[in-house]
Design a protein around this motif. Structure first.
Motif, short mmCIF file in Angstrom:
data_model
loop_
_atom_site.label_atom_id
_atom_site.label_comp_id
_atom_site.label_asym_id
_atom_site.label_seq_id
_atom_site.Cartn_x
_atom_site.Cartn_y
_atom_site.Cartn_z
N GLY A 389 0.82 -1.21 0.00
CA GLY A 389 0.00 0.00 0.00
C GLY A 389 0.85 1.26 0.00
O GLY A 389 0.62 2.20 -0.78
N LEU A 390 1.87 1.28 0.87
CA LEU A 390 2.76 2.44 0.94
C LEU A 390 3.57 2.58 -0.35
O LEU A 390 3.79 3.70 -0.84
N LEU A 391 4.01 1.47 -0.92
CA LEU A 391 4.77 1.49 -2.17
C LEU A 391 3.96 2.16 -3.28
O LEU A 391 4.45 3.08 -3.95
N CYS A 392 2.72 1.70 -3.47
CA CYS A 392 1.88 2.26 -4.53
C CYS A 392 1.58 3.74 -4.27
O CYS A 392 1.61 4.58 -5.18
N SER A 401 1.81 7.27 -12.88
CA SER A 401 0.37 7.25 -13.09
C SER A 401 -0.29 6.18 -12.23
O SER A 401 0.20 5.06 -12.12
N SER A 402 -1.45 6.54 -11.65
CA SER A 402 -2.18 5.56 -10.84
C SER A 402 -2.72 4.42 -11.69
O SER A 402 -3.07 3.36 -11.17
N THR A 426 -5.29 -0.16 -7.88
CA THR A 426 -6.15 -1.27 -7.48
C THR A 426 -5.42 -2.40 -6.77
O THR A 426 -6.05 -3.23 -6.11
N LEU A 427 -4.09 -2.44 -6.89
CA LEU A 427 -3.34 -3.58 -6.36
C LEU A 427 -3.47 -3.75 -4.85
O LEU A 427 -3.67 -4.87 -4.35
N PRO A 428 -3.38 -2.69 -4.04
CA PRO A 428 -3.47 -2.88 -2.59
C PRO A 428 -4.79 -3.51 -2.15
O PRO A 428 -4.82 -4.36 -1.25
N ARG A 429 -5.90 -3.10 -2.78
CA ARG A 429 -7.19 -3.67 -2.42
C ARG A 429 -7.25 -5.16 -2.78
O ARG A 429 -7.86 -5.96 -2.07
#
Length: 466
Positions: A389-392, A401-402, A426-429
């Motif tokens: 989460g922190l990385l993203c 870009s997100s 979307t990756l953390p979720r």
């Protein structure tokens, strides 16, 4: 036993090959490598044979076989698709007592050519007696994987010292034991590793006391990302001759099963916030076991020099003058990306690739963010699941870009492989929803978009979240 296995010296002998096709070319090359003087009788020549003739390696007679004085030849090989001609060759050779082989017709042969593993001066031959040449070739291929090319160097090394050892150690039994110790110990390993000067010095020292050295050695081996088929030949050879193995959590059970059965196994794995054995203890154990004269395998997942702390371990060995070898392994980035159909570089998407670790320290990620957000670059993050989460968040905050494509590869290259694709947003979720756990590799970059087109490895589960 249908045939008596023999090795024939054809050096400087006149040998005849009847036929000029691709099969004949293979036989000619084999004879030439063995030092024979080769002559071909054929009306037409395969391009490989034409090239050899132009170089003067072989002589060619483009006439009918009936014009040949077969009694002048040491051996004859018939390699044509003309059964009548092949039979004629066999009958004429038999009359004159000449060795003859008719390819793929065992009944018209008084010698056969086996499948060969060439580690000159070591030669290994595999034959089915003509019953199944394909099976013989398959067995040869299997043996090829077990017998490194470096064994040629080892045989040459032994040949150089044969008389010297014979003069120094008179008793036959003592000499045999000496050679067994040398050829199965650290001296042989140095030769196989290309360290012949060190091997010669060690052998001279061993001869001075009529005993091979008893000091052990350490093998720092990369086990790759999980699939046993990705091990190198050298890794497998060393794994099968050790006395003790210290292995990590990321070494799969299938790979550990390939270690010598009698070896003592010691688990020294680590995972986040939990260490079975600290790094300093591991380095000390390697030194102590080697000083006991044992061959020690330090088996690490991936590559020992890519986030594997291999440098620290060999520094400890070097300080104690312990002989060691380092065998690289396929790192997780290469293995997981390949099996996941995600090329790390691609001329249309990424010209560079960067590897980083994503381990949290006191809840923070201390990375060079600016270097990670360069255009046309793939970022591979090891050990980054806990801080994903922190990385993203930080990559987006620093300008990436997100919507940048990103993937998670869990237990890559194994039958349990799972791939999850999405974006930085979307990756953390996805991690929370899919119960993803370590070991998981993170791949970030436009190349991830190629996964749906290029993935070839059938994974147990795939998910995407846009």
């Amino acid at each position: 036993m249908d045939y008596l296995p023999l090795f024939l010296n054809v050096r400087e002998r006149l040998c005849l090959v009847v036929g000029g096709g691709a099969v004949a070319a293979r036989k000619v090359i084999l004879l030439h490598r063995a030092g024979a003087i080769v002559k071909i009788v054929a009306l037409k020549l395969h391009e490989q044979l034409q090239e050899l003739a132009q170089r003067g390696v072989i002589t060619v007679q483009q006439t009918a076989f009936s014009d040949i004085e077969i009694k002048d030849y040491y051996l004859v090989i018939a390699a044509t698709d003309d059964k009548i001609l092949n039979t004629q060759v066999y009958q004429m050779a038999k009359v004159h007592g000449v060795l003859v082989n008719v390819v793929d017709q065992p009944s018209l042969c008084n010698f056969i050519l086996p499948a060969i593993i060439d580690r000159s001066p070591i030669i290994i031959a595999v034959s089915s007696g003509g019953a199944s040449p394909v099976l013989a070739r398959l067995l040869r291929a299997r043996l090829e994987t077990l017998i490194p090319h470096a064994y040629a160097r080892l045989a040459q090394f032994a040949a150089r010292y044969r008389n010297r050892v014979k003069q120094q150690i008179k008793a036959v039994r003592a000499r045999r034991i000496f050679w067994e110790q040398v050829l199965q110990g650290s001296i042989a390993e140095r030769v196989l590793a290309g360290q012949e000067m060190e091997a010669e010095k060690a052998l001279e020292e061993a001869l001075s006391v009529n005993s091979a050295p008893s000091q052990g050695e350490v093998y720092l081996v990369g086990a790759g990302p999980g699939d046993p088929d990705l091990l190198t030949f050298r890794a497998l050879r060393l794994m099968q001759q050790v006395d003790v193995v210290l292995y990590d959590r990321l070494v799969s059970a299938e790979i550990l099963d390939l270690v010598r059965r009698e070896a003592e196994r010691i688990y020294v794995g680590k995972k986040r916030a939990w260490h079975v054995v600290r790094q300093e203890q591991i380095s000390t154990m390697l030194v102590e076991y080697a000083k006991e004269g044992k061959r020690v395998l330090r088996l690490k997942g991936g590559d020992p020099f890519i986030f594997g702390r291999g440098g620290e371990e060999i520094a400890s060995l070097a300080a104690e003058k312990i002989p060691f070898q380092v065998v690289p392994g396929i790192t997780a980035a290469s293995g997981c990306a390949c099996y996941g159909g995600i090329p790390l570089t691609h001329r249309d998407y990424a010209h560079t690739c960067i590897f980083v670790t994503g381990q949290l320290k006191e809840g923070q990620l201390n990375l060079n963010w600016q270097s990670l957000i360069q255009p046309q670059q793939t970022v591979v993050v090891y050990m980054g699941l806990a801080g994903l989460g922190l990385l993203c968040q930080q990559l987006i905050a620093h300008g990436m870009s997100s919507s940048m494509p990103a993937a998670l590869v869990q237990q890559g290259t194994t039958p349990q492989q799972r791939i999850f694709t999405g974006t930085l947003a979307t990756l953390p979720r996805m991690v929370m929803n899919e119960k993803i756990h370590a070991p998981t590799l993170i791949i970030i970059g436009k190349v991830v978009a190629l996964h749906s087109q290029l993935a070839w490895f059938h994974t147990s589960q795939e998910s995407s979240c846009k």
